[in-house]
Design an enzyme around this catalytic site. Structure first.
Site, PDB file in Angstrom:
ATOM      1  N   HIS A  88       0.592  -1.221  -0.050  1.00 42.12           N
ATOM      2  CA  HIS A  88       0.361  -0.248  -0.065  1.00 42.12           C
ATOM      3  C   HIS A  88       0.923   1.155   0.138  1.00 42.12           C
ATOM      4  CE1 HIS A  88      -3.361   2.771   2.123  1.00 42.12           C
ATOM      5  NE2 HIS A  88      -4.804   2.063   0.949  1.00 42.12           N
ATOM      6  N   LYS A  90       3.331   4.665  -1.093  1.00 44.34           N
ATOM      7  CA  LYS A  90       3.133   4.931  -2.389  1.00 44.34           C
ATOM      8  C   LYS A  90       4.162   6.355  -2.166  1.00 44.34           C
ATOM      9  CE  LYS A  90      -1.799   5.281  -0.502  1.00 44.34           C
ATOM     10  NZ  LYS A  90      -1.747   3.592  -0.918  1.00 44.34           N
ATOM     11  N   ASP A  95      16.932   9.534  -7.327  1.00 44.13           N
ATOM     12  CA  ASP A  95      18.928   9.364  -7.038  1.00 44.13           C
ATOM     13  C   ASP A  95      18.597   9.038  -5.880  1.00 44.13           C
ATOM     14  OD1 ASP A  95      19.314  10.359  -9.700  1.00 44.13           O
ATOM     15  OD2 ASP A  95      18.942  12.264  -9.420  1.00 44.13           O
TER      16      ASP A  95
END
Lengths: 149, 149
Positions: A88, A90, A95
């Protein structure tokens, strides 16, 4: 092209600009990914030679509108969970130094219709914790370890 | 009591301890809230005299297992959106100084089964941005402004 990169000063265009600042690597850990503009930015980075790795949720990757197939087709490495629970997260790490995380799923619905938040964090301590979580998940979801259930 | 506050050093018990550190105010902006242990912590703070305000999503507040009715019943102020889009935030602000935010919905499923993240941030700049979003939403969802659609 049917989905130009967003311009102007919308939240989406700011997010795309952060992503496009990547020079070496982009690590993506995304529950749901259906936004074409964000997929196009990721493909562009891949074509520029940035190392893109993407982890996603098995139940959501096949839903209508998902961009995962398209990204795999473009040659981007994708791994997914193999649990009944959701992957779940996100978040994105640019870099290995800039963490982009929040409530926002990378879907057109979320961007256009929801109340959401996105944090951009460059503090080493936070970036490191998320980078370590990414590496753990990347190894755990290695297809060499699949048990077909 | 059927749902004791969690003890030990689990992610849930650490989250509860952060919440219980509130002395003056707790502002909650939660897409989904079904975890009984977290609801119990919030009720405890309310009984201690901490000012609790809760904003939630209209479509999710009535789902099976939602704790919203129970919290309203206990006298806690709750407001909800009136959009078709989701109020998708999942954050808490303790005493206007500590932000707790991430991918985690306050559900038992998320706590027990998902890969999730929770950030605890005390940096003033971040806390301020979320506090301002909370105040905007709190006003926008004031029942005095409801248009019944």
């Amino acid at each position: 092209c049917p989905c130009p990169l967003p311009s102007g000063d919308t939240a989406l265009s700011r997010l795309v600009r952060r992503l496009l600042s990547a020079r070496r690597s982009l690590d993506l850990c995304l529950f749901s990914f259906s936004c074409p503009q964000l997929a196009r930015a990721v493909q562009l980075l891949h074509r520029r030679g940035v190392r893109v790795r993407l982890v996603t949720d098995a139940q959501y990757m096949g839903l209508h509108g998902s961009q995962i197939g398209r990204l795999r087709h473009a040659g981007i490495q994708v791994r997914h969970d193999q649990h009944s629970g959701y992957m779940h997260h996100k978040f994105a790490i640019v870099d290995r130094r800039m963490l982009i995380t929040g409530s926002l799923n990378w879907t057109t619905q979320a961007i256009q219709s929801n109340r959401e938040n996105v944090l951009v964090v460059e503090d080493t301590e936070y970036v490191k914790a998320f980078q370590e979580e990414f590496e753990r998940i990347w190894e755990e979801y290695n297809p060499a370890n699949y048990r077909f259930f």
